[in-house]
Design a protein around this motif. Structure first.
Motif, short mmCIF file in Angstrom:
data_model
loop_
_atom_site.label_atom_id
_atom_site.label_comp_id
_atom_site.label_asym_id
_atom_site.label_seq_id
_atom_site.Cartn_x
_atom_site.Cartn_y
_atom_site.Cartn_z
N ASN A 226 -8.76 -25.38 8.95
CA ASN A 226 -8.60 -23.98 9.38
C ASN A 226 -7.41 -23.87 10.32
O ASN A 226 -7.56 -23.63 11.52
N PRO A 227 -6.20 -24.04 9.80
CA PRO A 227 -5.01 -24.04 10.65
C PRO A 227 -4.80 -22.69 11.34
O PRO A 227 -5.06 -21.64 10.75
N GLN A 228 -4.35 -22.75 12.58
CA GLN A 228 -4.09 -21.55 13.37
C GLN A 228 -2.60 -21.46 13.71
O GLN A 228 -1.92 -22.49 13.84
N PRO A 229 -2.08 -20.25 13.85
CA PRO A 229 -0.67 -20.11 14.25
C PRO A 229 -0.48 -20.54 15.70
O PRO A 229 -1.46 -20.69 16.44
N PRO A 230 0.75 -20.73 16.12
CA PRO A 230 0.99 -21.07 17.53
C PRO A 230 0.37 -20.01 18.45
O PRO A 230 0.43 -18.82 18.17
N ARG A 231 -0.22 -20.48 19.53
CA ARG A 231 -0.83 -19.56 20.50
C ARG A 231 0.25 -19.00 21.42
O ARG A 231 1.17 -19.71 21.81
N PHE A 232 0.08 -17.74 21.77
CA PHE A 232 1.13 -17.09 22.54
C PHE A 232 1.32 -17.73 23.91
O PHE A 232 2.42 -18.12 24.29
N ALA A 233 0.22 -17.85 24.69
CA ALA A 233 0.36 -18.37 26.05
C ALA A 233 0.64 -19.86 26.06
O ALA A 233 1.56 -20.34 26.72
N HIS A 234 -0.15 -20.64 25.31
CA HIS A 234 -0.07 -22.10 25.40
C HIS A 234 1.13 -22.69 24.67
O HIS A 234 1.57 -23.79 25.01
N ASP A 235 1.63 -21.98 23.67
CA ASP A 235 2.73 -22.53 22.88
C ASP A 235 4.03 -21.74 23.06
O ASP A 235 5.06 -22.31 23.42
N VAL A 236 3.97 -20.42 22.84
CA VAL A 236 5.19 -19.60 22.90
C VAL A 236 5.69 -19.46 24.33
O VAL A 236 6.85 -19.79 24.63
N VAL A 237 4.84 -18.98 25.23
CA VAL A 237 5.25 -18.82 26.63
C VAL A 237 5.60 -20.17 27.24
O VAL A 237 6.56 -20.29 28.00
N ALA A 238 4.83 -21.21 26.89
CA ALA A 238 5.12 -22.54 27.43
C ALA A 238 6.48 -23.03 26.98
O ALA A 238 7.22 -23.66 27.76
N ALA A 239 6.86 -22.72 25.73
CA ALA A 239 8.19 -23.11 25.24
C ALA A 239 9.28 -22.37 26.00
O ALA A 239 10.30 -22.97 26.39
N LEU A 240 9.09 -21.07 26.23
CA LEU A 240 10.09 -20.30 26.97
C LEU A 240 10.19 -20.79 28.42
O LEU A 240 11.28 -20.80 29.00
N THR A 241 9.06 -21.22 28.97
CA THR A 241 9.08 -21.75 30.34
C THR A 241 9.83 -23.07 30.40
O THR A 241 10.66 -23.30 31.28
N ARG A 242 9.57 -23.95 29.46
CA ARG A 242 10.24 -25.24 29.42
C ARG A 242 11.75 -25.07 29.23
O ARG A 242 12.56 -25.82 29.79
N LEU A 243 12.14 -24.05 28.46
CA LEU A 243 13.56 -23.78 28.23
C LEU A 243 14.23 -23.10 29.42
O LEU A 243 15.46 -22.98 29.46
N GLY A 244 13.44 -22.62 30.38
CA GLY A 244 14.00 -21.97 31.56
C GLY A 244 14.22 -20.48 31.39
O GLY A 244 14.82 -19.85 32.27
N CYS A 245 13.75 -19.90 30.28
CA CYS A 245 14.01 -18.49 30.01
C CYS A 245 13.33 -17.56 31.00
O CYS A 245 13.83 -16.47 31.29
N ASN A 246 12.16 -17.94 31.50
CA ASN A 246 11.44 -17.07 32.43
C ASN A 246 11.47 -17.60 33.86
O ASN A 246 10.58 -17.32 34.66
N SER A 247 12.50 -18.35 34.19
CA SER A 247 12.65 -18.86 35.55
C SER A 247 13.15 -17.74 36.46
O SER A 247 13.59 -16.69 36.01
N GLY A 248 13.11 -17.98 37.77
CA GLY A 248 13.54 -16.97 38.72
C GLY A 248 15.01 -16.65 38.67
O GLY A 248 15.45 -15.60 39.15
N SER A 249 15.81 -17.53 38.06
CA SER A 249 17.25 -17.27 37.95
C SER A 249 17.62 -16.66 36.61
O SER A 249 18.79 -16.40 36.35
#
Length: 828
Positions: free
Chosen positions: A128-151
């Motif tokens: 029963n495969p699920q798509p990427p989760r918004f908070a745990h996968d998508v937002v986490a990826a944007l955080t790791r990339l620095g997109c939602n950092s304070g700068s």
């Protein structure tokens, strides 16, 4: 999730107070092998689990053995092992089919023999495969990339018209910003590669933030799959919230140039744990000791010392400790006497770091150090002379007891508490200031337990003129300000960030912030026009109602302490807060003050800054902090006894002169940390040395600077040397760094010069008494640096006096030189 360990040999038991060192590293084989994680659970086709194998030698030395280990699966139809090319070939377990199997981890060692461990694996959710989760996968990826950092887009107003919540702490708002704003052009589900959320960071179209995303990366595939799935939002149920994060290994002992892979696991509210190593934010607190390699998700040792790697994911944080010894153990024995538990625990840390302690300080250094640290006062000439000539072996312990019983103890610590509580007439008025200051003095004079003192302060009500602690609620008046001040002063926690968003370096949320503020929501302050009072008098009282609402939801929040269940009191909410705050089992309270007083006496807190306690700012010696906090709590929160324990330790009595193998240490107390005298102490010391008192407006002549009730006194010296204005709660308001203005004021200013030539000063008195040059020089040294001069110092000073235009000028110049010497200006 377990960590599997296997013992490969008997561990060497090192004594705490006698150990050996060597400057040449001798490789020692691992005697302990650990596999992280100890069991594996994989949920869904996109999930996988990294592996780390670590060896530990008999001396605590660690090594990453992952590359040397072999991995074999019992059933390759359930799972497979593949190297992660982006992480230097680190092995990972990927799912093949639902089911269970076992992984055998083997290590061949010529020194310790062959060893192996088995790790159970369970795979589920592939049907029963699920798509990427918004908070745990998508937002986490944007955080790791620095997109939602304070700068970047996580700043207050975002960037380029695109705003994200700081570090993804508000995923619901982020979903709207990504999926609906800008004409929904940021995501194109029917053709994901055309989405701006992919094009811009991949630099396929102009992007002010430069290239952040590789089209071949795992993050790109996650974002594209999520867009293709129709941009699903966070689930309505709360069983996928991250409750905690763990990092493996938690502690590493490396040599410069060595590397260690890290593994980060997140525990969800559902009870599931998953590998989030590639999504978590990793940062070293000291790159000079060890730096993070984000591409490899590991750490590399650079130089001697100890640091922590900060690990953050979805609002949770932890640290991994990295130790790089100054040198290794060997055959040269070093002894260190232990006066109490402090010495045992600092010595244990030195062993791990390969540090050698300095020698014991001299009696002259000790008497001046204790007087200045404990009571902010320079010992008198007679006191120094008597102590130096005393042959008693226990004279240091007796001196500590005498000093702590002196009246200057009340003066000095009332000054310190006045700084912390911001006692000043600008906010309180003249009478309010004196009322608050005199209450602090009375508490110190009675040696009132700190829990009682804090309870009186937090629950105070009534007139600010007659009830001293009621003035606490005039300095900080709003529930928000009171919550911030209370947390920082009594817990050492800076909550300011959590007012607007989740704390970026801690677990504190807006719910935590406003839960603390709710304790002060029903506090009232009546002025003279309302209550028939006079002038600046105010009355603090408890109102019948009042709530604090969450700024985003508008929901009224119940009073709730940090890390505790909600607690209220129908008569006065503050009473419930005080009971929790000063409870003997509240380690936040005990640790805070144990750390503060350690920092005041030792020159640096175990947590530094002392009022910035958080998971991501760990103590330099956790065992010692816990022991001090326990001693403080069990002793009834007795400030004087806590100080006595620290002052009696051999660690406090070390010389400030470093030796070869502790020269680079300013964190682990292998030598006393030299620091400039505080402004008030320096002024009083100069007054004592020259024999001419200072005058302060509105106070009796002879009042000392450490007796000043607030900062509203015009003194250029105090201002130049960093006396705080008491405008903010932060300990950083008192500036201890030297500058050019300070040097010029002491060398050329009127403060020292006028006292040297005064007819009522020490110089005039000694000349009038017809003292010999030798007697004058001896007294000058005892009056300034609390020691007898060496023969060459007497010779040089006599020659200087004899070469001067007049004896008087020569004598003045000798005292001027001593008042400007580093030995006088610094506590060492």
């Amino acid at each position: 999730m377990r960590v599997l360990k296997i013992h490969l040999g008997a561990l060497l038991c090192l004594p705490w107070l006698a150990w050996t060192f060597s400057s040449a590293a001798e490789p020692s084989p691992p005697v302990w092998m650990e596999v992280f994680p100890g069991s594996i659970q994989i949920h869904g086709p996109q999930d996988f689990q990294r592996l780390v194998v670590m060896g530990v030698s008999e001396k605590g030395k660690t090594a990453d053995l992952t590359a040397a280990a072999t991995f074999t699966l019992d059933d390759p139809k359930i799972a497979r092992i593949e190297p992660l090319a982006s992480e230097g070939g680190r092995p990972a377990v990927f799912p093949q089919a639902d089911g269970e199997t076992r992984l055998k981890v083997a290590l061949k060692s010529a020194a310790a023999g062959d060893r192996s461990l088995e790790v159970p694996i369970r795979v589920q959710g592939l049907s029963n495969p699920q798509p990427p989760r918004f908070a745990h996968d998508v937002v986490a990826a944007l955080t790791r990339l620095g997109c939602n950092s304070g700068s970047c887009h996580g700043s207050q107003y975002g960037k380029g018209g695109f705003k994200l919540s700081l570090l993804g702490y508000e995923p619901d708002e982020d979903l709207v910003a990504i999926g609906r704003e800008a004409g929904a052009r940021r995501v194109v589900p029917i053709d994901p590669p055309r989405s701006l959320i992919l094009l811009k960071p991949a630099l396929a179209v102009p992007h002010g933030g430069g290239k952040r995303l590789d089209p071949n990366s795992r993050e790109y595939r996650t974002l594209a799959s999520w867009i293709e799935a129709g941009v699903p939002g966070p689930p309505s149920s709360g069983n996928s919230q991250v409750e905690s994060v763990r990092v493996f290994p938690e502690a590493m002992l490396l040599q410069p140039g060595e590397k260690q892979g890290l593994l980060v696991l997140a525990r969800l509210s559902s009870g599931q744990e998953e590998d989030v190593t590639g999504k978590a934010l990793l940062a070293s607190l000291n790159d000079g000791v060890a730096a993070v390699d984000l591409a490899a998700n590991g750490v590399a040792a650079n130089g001697p010392g100890e640091t922590a790697v900060m690990v953050r994911y979805q609002g949770q944080a932890t640290v991994a400790r990295v130790t790089v010894p100054y040198r290794d153990l060997s055959s040269e024995a070093v002894a260190f006497p232990a006066n109490n538990f402090i010495d045992s625990l600092v010595a244990k840390k030195w062993i791990t770091l390969g540090l050698v302690p300095s020698d014991r300080c001299t009696d002259a250094e000790f008497i001046r150090r204790v007087y200045i640290d404990a009571i902010g006062t320079q010992p008198a000439v007679e006191e120094s002379a008597a102590f130096l000539s005393d042959p008693a072996p226990d004279k240091r312990e007796k001196l500590i007891d005498r000093v702590l019983d002196r009246p200057e103890y009340v003066d000095y610590w009332a000054l310190k508490w006045g700084d912390i509580l911001r006692i000043n007439r600008a906010n309180l008025g003249e009478k309010g200031m004196w009322s608050f200051y005199n209450w602090v003095r009375a508490a110190l004079r009675e040696n009132r337990p700190l829990d009682q003192m804090v309870t009186e302060l937090i629950t105070a009500q009534g007139s600010t003129f007659t009830t001293g602690p009621a003035n606490y609620f005039r300095i900080a008046q709003t529930p928000n300000d009171l919550a911030e001040t209370t947390c920082q002063v009594f817990l050492g926690i800076r909550m300011q960030c959590a007012q607007c968003h989740h704390h970026p370096f801690e677990k504190w949320t807006q719910d935590d912030y406003f839960g603390m503020a709710a304790y002060f929501a029903r506090l009232g302050l009546k002025g003279s026009s309302e209550f028939g009072l006079y002038g600046d008098e105010r009355v603090v009282f408890v109102k019948k109602g009042g709530e604090v609402s969450h700024p985003k939801t508008g929901k009224a929040l119940v009073p709730k302490p940090l890390e505790a269940a909600p607690a209220d009191d129908p008569a006065d909410r503050r009473r419930a807060l005080a009971r929790w705050l000063a409870a003997k089992d509240n380690q936040l309270f005990a640790r805070n003050f144990a750390n503060r007083f350690w920092g005041y006496l030792m020159g640096r807190g175990l947590v530094e800054p002392v009022d910035d306690v958080r998971v991501t700012n760990p103590p330099s010696n956790p065992e010692l902090l816990e022991a001090l906090a326990g001693e403080f709590s069990r002793g009834g929160f007795n400030q004087k006894e806590l100080m006595r324990t620290i002052l009696r330790s051999c660690a406090y009595q070390l010389s400030s002169w470093p030796v070869e193998w502790n020269r680079g240490d300013d964190t682990f107390y292998s030598h006393y940390l030299v620091r400039r005298l505080p402004a008030e102490v320096l002024l009083d010391a100069a007054v004592a040395a020259t024999g001419v008192p200072e005058s302060f407006s509105g106070l009796p002549k002879g009042t000392r600077a450490i007796q000043l009730p607030d900062a509203d006194f015009n003194s250029y010296l105090l201002k130049t040397f960093g006396k705080p204005k008491r405008e903010i709660t932060c300990e950083c308001e008192r500036v201890g760094l030297p500058n050019m203005a300070q040097a010029l004021h002491l060398m050329n200013g009127d403060f020292i010069q006028s006292r040297l030539i005064s007819s009522s000063g020490r110089v005039a008195r000694l000349l009038k008494e017809n003292k010999s040059d030798e007697e004058i020089i001896r007294e000058f040294y005892l009056a300034t640096v609390c020691r007898l001069p060496a023969e060459n110092e007497v010779h040089n000073a006599r020659s200087f006096i004899q070469a001067a235009p007049s004896r008087k000028e020569g004598v003045e110049d000798v005292l001027w030189s001593l008042c400007n010497a580093k030995e006088f200006l610094f506590n060492h």
